[in-house]
Design a protein around this motif. Structure first.
Motif, PDB file in Angstrom:
ATOM      1  N   UNK A 191      13.075   3.259   4.896  1.00 34.22           N
ATOM      2  CA  UNK A 191      13.729   4.069   3.871  1.00 34.22           C
ATOM      3  C   UNK A 191      13.523   5.565   4.132  1.00 34.22           C
ATOM      4  N   UNK A 192      12.925   5.892   5.245  1.00 38.19           N
ATOM      5  CA  UNK A 192      12.671   7.303   5.574  1.00 38.19           C
ATOM      6  C   UNK A 192      13.975   8.088   5.527  1.00 38.19           C
ATOM      7  N   UNK A 193      13.959   9.204   4.805  1.00 33.75           N
ATOM      8  CA  UNK A 193      15.133  10.051   4.687  1.00 33.75           C
ATOM      9  C   UNK A 193      16.185   9.518   3.730  1.00 33.75           C
TER      10      UNK A 193
ATOM     11  N   UNK B 293      12.190   1.653  -4.620  1.00 34.43           N
ATOM     12  CA  UNK B 293      11.284   0.535  -4.862  1.00 34.43           C
ATOM     13  C   UNK B 293      11.983  -0.718  -4.363  1.00 34.43           C
ATOM     14  N   UNK B 294      11.331  -1.433  -3.495  1.00 33.51           N
ATOM     15  CA  UNK B 294      11.817  -2.747  -3.094  1.00 33.51           C
ATOM     16  C   UNK B 294      11.189  -3.764  -4.040  1.00 33.51           C
TER      17      UNK B 294
ATOM     18  N   UNK C 238       8.489   3.342   1.452  1.00 33.48           N
ATOM     19  CA  UNK C 238       8.987   2.673   0.257  1.00 33.48           C
ATOM     20  C   UNK C 238       7.831   2.092  -0.552  1.00 33.48           C
ATOM     21  N   UNK C 239       8.027   2.040  -1.857  1.00 35.96           N
ATOM     22  CA  UNK C 239       7.119   1.314  -2.737  1.00 35.96           C
ATOM     23  C   UNK C 239       7.645  -0.106  -2.844  1.00 35.96           C
TER      24      UNK C 239
END
Length: 153
Positions: free
Chosen positions: A78-80, A85-86, A140-141
C-alpha cells in the motif's frame, strides 16, 4: 511524547532498540495507532507486543520476535496509496483471507477501528476483532476478524 521506540526482548532478559519513530516525523496520531497493534511486521519478520510502556517523553513498545512473516497470495503493498486498513479472517486454515480494504483519511480514523472489539465493516457488517497489526513492509494496518459468535480454536 517525543518518540516511540520498539525494543526487542530476546527472552533472556536483554532488550535492544529495534526501531524508532519521532513525533516530528510521523505525528502523534500515528504513534498512538502503532501502540494499539498487537503485532508488528518489519523487514520480513513478525513481532508480538508484550509490553506498552512510557518513560518520560518516550513511548516504549517491547516486542518479541515470532519469526519470519508468513505472506499470503492476496497481499500487496500500500506504499504511496494513502492510509488503509486491511480486514482479514483470523484463520490460518483460510490463509488469512482478505475480506476488504478500508481507505482512511487520518490515523484517527484508523485508531477508531483499532480500539474496538467489534467493528462494523463496510459491505460486510459487524465482526469481532481477534488481533491487530501494523505491517511496515507493506505500509498497511491489518485487523483480523471472526464472526461475532465464532470460536477461536
Amino acid at each position: 511524547m517525543k518518540k516511540l521506540i520498539y525494543y526487542l526482548n530476546d527472552r533472556n532478559g536483554k532488550y535492544r532498540p529495534l526501531y524508532e519513530y519521532k513525533v516530528t516525523e510521523v505525528g502523534i496520531d500515528e504513534l498512538y495507532a502503532r501502540q494499539l497493534c498487537t503485532y508488528f511486521i518489519m523487514r520480513g519478520n513478525q513481532y508480538e507486543l508484550v509490553s506498552n510502556e512510557m518513560d518520560g517523553e518516550e513511548e516504549i513498545l517491547v516486542v518479541t520476535e515470532i519469526g519470519r512473516n508468513v505472506t499470503t497470495a492476496d497481499e500487496f503493498s500500500y506504499r504511496g496509496k494513502g492510509l488503509n486498513i486491511e480486514v482479514r479472517r483470523f484463520r490460518e486454515s483460510e490463509n488469512y483471507k482478505r475480506l476488504t480494504t478500508i481507505p482512511c483519511q487520518t490515523h484517527f480514523d484508523i485508531i477508531r477501528f483499532l480500539l474496538k472489539d467489534i467493528v462494523d465493516i463496510p459491505g460486510i457488517g459487524q465482526m469481532a476483532v481477534t488481533s491487530t497489526e501494523i505491517d511496515e513492509d507493506r505500509g498497511v494496518y491489518v485487523i483480523y476478524v471472526k464472526d461475532i459468535m465464532e470460536a477461536e480454536d
